[in-house]
Design a protein around this motif. Structure first.
Motif: not given
Length: 374
Positions: A206-215
């Motif tokens: 979810w984080t990758q999808q919405h922030t571009g960060q891996a975690y």
């Protein structure tokens, strides 16, 4: 401390690549008659295309056997890179390493199929890894336990018992990777363990999808949201969470499709969904400890989730006690699983059982792993 019949020092390397799909953890350990000590460690990240292919392999697709075989070769090369990095750092030659214990990358885990059809599949091409490193490799640890009627997982509770158990304190060890698992180490009585449910996996995606960060580093992004109570209760109603051990799970159940089904009727701000996923992990772990780990005196945590301050704060509040990292017991929280597979390799090489039937449900103790000579 782990007893063994020989006093000669031997070196083992443990390799773990788990459901978080972030990369390869490798730990170098020294084993003697009365000690199993971590010497060095190395991490090799997965390139983004590798992670994407591994995620796709969790679902049926065209030509998946070819893709899986090619990816197994790629993984062997990444595992070998981690081994070479360890050898260079430590100054040890390959000839000094007794064996590598390699978990491989799980792409299917189906231990509950009926009529003796249960299976688990970890890819990694252990033969190629042995060829690349010139070191014996022990792999395929889970299959023998499943063949003996077990879940094939979790396997780390046996290691936790060997290195973390106390004769006077009831201890719960929480390992939070992509999936969370719990080892219950009572001062007296039977050790148990099981996968409690989602760890970092759903939050990471979810984080990758919405922030571009891996975690979500430290849980900082999630901390800015609020728990969606209706969504949380719907997720907590997942039947798996209420099952008693033995039980194990993975991406075959807790995946993007699972979350998407819950979000069809319960939409919210992305940050609120993230906060709710943190709460799902915290509550499912705390509930499991309350139900299955009676009279807990001490709680320790390992795995990547140990770095999520929000998650640790919620777990501590729900359990009503302090939670210490496994470092306190002598094994760095980031490397417990890699060290565990070095331990399992040693058990296999020495012809010793590596499973706990009370944990996996197997018919009895079994020597785990297949050996690929150097």
């Amino acid at each position: 401390m782990i007893s063994h019949s020989t006093s000669a020092k031997r070196y083992f390397i443990g390799i773990m690549s788990g459901t978080s799909l972030d990369g390869v953890d490798a730990a170098l350990v020294a084993h003697t008659g009365d000690a199993f000590q971590q010497i060095d460690q190395a991490f090799v990240p997965y390139p983004a295309p590798v992670k994407q292919i591994l995620l796709a392999l969790h679902e049926p697709a065209n030509n998946e056997l070819h893709v899986a075989a090619m990816m197994a070769n790629t993984l062997a090369a990444l595992y070998a890179d981690a081994v070479q990095k360890l050898l260079a750092q430590s100054g040890l030659p390959a000839a000094e390493i007794t064996a590598i214990g390699c978990h491989g990358q799980t792409i299917r885990h189906c231990p509950d199929l009926p009529d003796a059809q249960a299976y688990t599949l970890q890819i990694g091409n252990h033969a190629r890894l042995a060829e690349l490193t010139k070191i014996a490799v022990v792999g395929d640890f889970r299959s023998r336990d499943i063949a003996a009627g077990g879940q094939g997982a979790p396997l780390v509770p046996a290691f936790h018992q060997a290195v973390f158990a106390s004769a006077s304190r009831n201890r719960a060890i929480i390992n939070i990777g992509g999936i969370a698992n719990i080892s219950w180490l009572p001062a007296t009585g039977q050790v148990t363990g099981f996968d409690s449910g989602p760890g970092n996996m759903l939050l990471d995606q979810w984080t990758q999808q919405h922030t571009g960060q891996a975690y979500d580093a430290n849980g900082d992004w999630s901390a800015g949201g609020q728990v969606n109570d209706a969504l949380l209760q719907a997720m907590l109603a997942e039947p798996y969470l209420a099952l008693a051990a033995p039980k194990s799970t993975g991406r075959d159940l807790f995946n993007q499709q699972w979350l998407a089904r819950h979000l069809q009727t319960k939409t919210d701000r992305p940050q609120n969904i993230a906060r709710s996923l943190v709460e799902l992990t915290a509550v499912s772990i705390a509930d499991a400890i309350t139900r299955f780990c009676p009279n807990t005196d001490e709680v320790y945590v390992c795995g990547g989730g140990a770095h999520n301050r929000l998650l640790m704060s919620r777990l501590s509040a729900l359990l009503g006690c302090a939670i210490e990292p496994s470092d306190t017991l002598g094994v760095d929280a980031d490397w417990v699983e890699a060290v565990a597979f070095a331990w399992l390799a040693q058990r296999c090489i020495d012809g010793l059982s590596g499973n706990l039937p009370a944990v996996t449900g197997a018919h009895g103790p079994r020597v785990l792993g297949a050996i690929y000579p150097a």
